[in-house]
Design an enzyme around this catalytic site. Sequence first.
Site, PDB file in Angstrom:
ATOM      1  N   ASP A   1       1.043  -1.212  -0.072  1.00 49.89           N
ATOM      2  CA  ASP A   1      -0.092  -0.023   0.011  1.00 49.89           C
ATOM      3  C   ASP A   1       0.985   1.294   0.000  1.00 49.89           C
ATOM      4  O   ASP A   1       1.609   1.352   0.886  1.00 49.89           O
ATOM      5  CB  ASP A   1      -0.969   0.052   1.441  1.00 49.89           C
ATOM      6  CG  ASP A   1      -2.022   1.220   1.234  1.00 49.89           C
ATOM      7  OD1 ASP A   1      -1.492   2.231   0.653  1.00 49.89           O
ATOM      8  OD2 ASP A   1      -3.093   0.804   1.559  1.00 49.89           O
TER       9      ASP A   1
ATOM     10  N   TYR B   1      -4.955  11.084  -4.202  1.00 47.84           N
ATOM     11  CA  TYR B   1      -5.395  12.356  -3.749  1.00 47.84           C
ATOM     12  C   TYR B   1      -4.616  13.005  -2.706  1.00 47.84           C
ATOM     13  O   TYR B   1      -4.831  13.911  -2.116  1.00 47.84           O
ATOM     14  CB  TYR B   1      -6.875  12.555  -3.532  1.00 47.84           C
ATOM     15  CG  TYR B   1      -7.190  11.207  -2.424  1.00 47.84           C
ATOM     16  CD1 TYR B   1      -7.052  11.265  -1.226  1.00 47.84           C
ATOM     17  CD2 TYR B   1      -7.857  10.166  -3.097  1.00 47.84           C
ATOM     18  CE1 TYR B   1      -7.404  10.329  -0.556  1.00 47.84           C
ATOM     19  CE2 TYR B   1      -8.477   9.088  -2.265  1.00 47.84           C
ATOM     20  CZ  TYR B   1      -8.069   9.075  -0.994  1.00 47.84           C
ATOM     21  OH  TYR B   1      -8.309   8.086  -0.126  1.00 47.84           O
ATOM     22  N   LYS B   2      -3.462  12.185  -2.325  1.00 52.65           N
ATOM     23  CA  LYS B   2      -2.468  12.752  -1.296  1.00 52.65           C
ATOM     24  C   LYS B   2      -1.458  13.468  -1.985  1.00 52.65           C
ATOM     25  O   LYS B   2      -1.486  14.640  -2.502  1.00 52.65           O
ATOM     26  CB  LYS B   2      -2.065  11.634  -0.512  1.00 52.65           C
ATOM     27  CG  LYS B   2      -3.347  10.794   0.278  1.00 52.65           C
ATOM     28  CD  LYS B   2      -2.770   9.914   1.373  1.00 52.65           C
ATOM     29  CE  LYS B   2      -3.983   8.944   1.710  1.00 52.65           C
ATOM     30  NZ  LYS B   2      -4.877   9.629   2.433  1.00 52.65           N
TER      31      LYS B   2
ATOM     32  N   ARG C   1      -1.086  15.010  13.198  1.00 47.43           N
ATOM     33  CA  ARG C   1      -0.256  14.781  12.004  1.00 47.43           C
ATOM     34  C   ARG C   1      -0.062  15.855  11.345  1.00 47.43           C
ATOM     35  O   ARG C   1      -0.992  16.815  10.851  1.00 47.43           O
ATOM     36  CB  ARG C   1      -1.068  13.690  11.103  1.00 47.43           C
ATOM     37  CG  ARG C   1      -1.472  12.326  11.862  1.00 47.43           C
ATOM     38  CD  ARG C   1      -1.710  11.380  10.730  1.00 47.43           C
ATOM     39  NE  ARG C   1      -2.729  11.883   9.969  1.00 47.43           N
ATOM     40  CZ  ARG C   1      -3.155  11.289   8.731  1.00 47.43           C
ATOM     41  NH1 ARG C   1      -2.353  10.114   8.241  1.00 47.43           N
ATOM     42  NH2 ARG C   1      -3.933  11.689   8.063  1.00 47.43           N
TER      43      ARG C   1
END
Length: 408
Positions: free
Chosen positions: A199, A224-225, A378
């Site tokens: 992943d 999309y990151k 984060r």
Amino acid sequence: MSDAASAEEAAALDAADGLALKRAEFDLDDGVVYLDGNSLGAPPRGVAGRLSDVVGREWGRLGIRAWEESGWWTAPERVGDRIGRLVGAAPGQVVVGDSTSVNVFKAVVAAVRLADTASRDEVLVDAATFPTDGYLARSAARMTGCRIRAVDAADMAREAGPRTAVALVNHVDYRTGRLHDLPAVTAAVRAAGARTVWDLCHSAGALPVRLDADGADFAVGCTYKYLNGGPGAPAFLYVRRALQDRFDSPLPGWNSHADPFAMDPAYAPADGAVRGRVGTPEILSLLALDAALDVWDGVDLAAVRAKSLALTDFFLRCVEAYVPQGRVASVTPGAHAERGSQVSLRCAAGPAGGAGDVMAELIRRGVVGDFRRPDVLRFGFTPLYTRFADAERAARVLGEVLEGARRR
């Protein structure tokens, strides 16, 4: 380190940054420090115009003809090859479509079906994986008659054995930002006679990946990151070339048929990575992703990695300087070889509230990160557009929030 010294160092680092000009290719609010690209990347400026053209001219004027005349039909493979360059895959091994979740399911089931003996009835899953990966691995195990076994990613290499069919591993842990050893784990799992599914959601576009060179069997990832494809952008699936003629997808669809327009009731799989397709491609989001990938033209991933490490190092130094002692602790590894492109800070409840309250106040003050229960803040660092000045400001505001609450 004083505020002035930190700000001066940030300015000097930004002035020397070889990727600094890339920031202008993104639509960003200069009044906001955006450190959530590990959840949703910022929009590249070229995407809006491309979508306008797709809707107004290709769909609006060409209509159904655009499948051929505008290359819509082959876009999953064409865009897949563009992503392939960023994850170390030669052309013809990456296809774009569906979600990461769907692609995890395809890859895990296909890997089990490739097992050399019926005694390989075990699916290993990273114990700290993103929940969906675990859910899907368990479902795939039930459907294929396998047992599921959750192990720490750090132990995956030695846990793979004669019963293992496939190991599903996160390259970067979504919660802590820990980078796992893809080459070593892949080699160990292969030596045990099993397959790997990686992943790459938190590593594609953030650091160099060498799927071909390191012998990975399958890989999946969202776009999309760090790839900035937009909310809900389609995911990608990598199938190593040597396995493609035996890749038996559990989701055979008309788009992966050898002759899709024959409308044959009997399924015959196409050759190559096309087998990873299922239904009609998500053209609008797929072409938005295609436009977003233009920002990667000419970019050296080694430079991206170097800046990522420099940014996270600098941020951690600023946090140490600005934040009251004992209020936060990094759960992201200090060693570069074990760090992705984010910093996760454990923040115990205090006068400013819990970690969720702290992040809410940071966002109110223009520093956007995110929060993972129960106590983790984060901060994602996207080297193409994050500045050292952003890292300094984020740490300074975090210190102000926690110091101000302590004084109150």
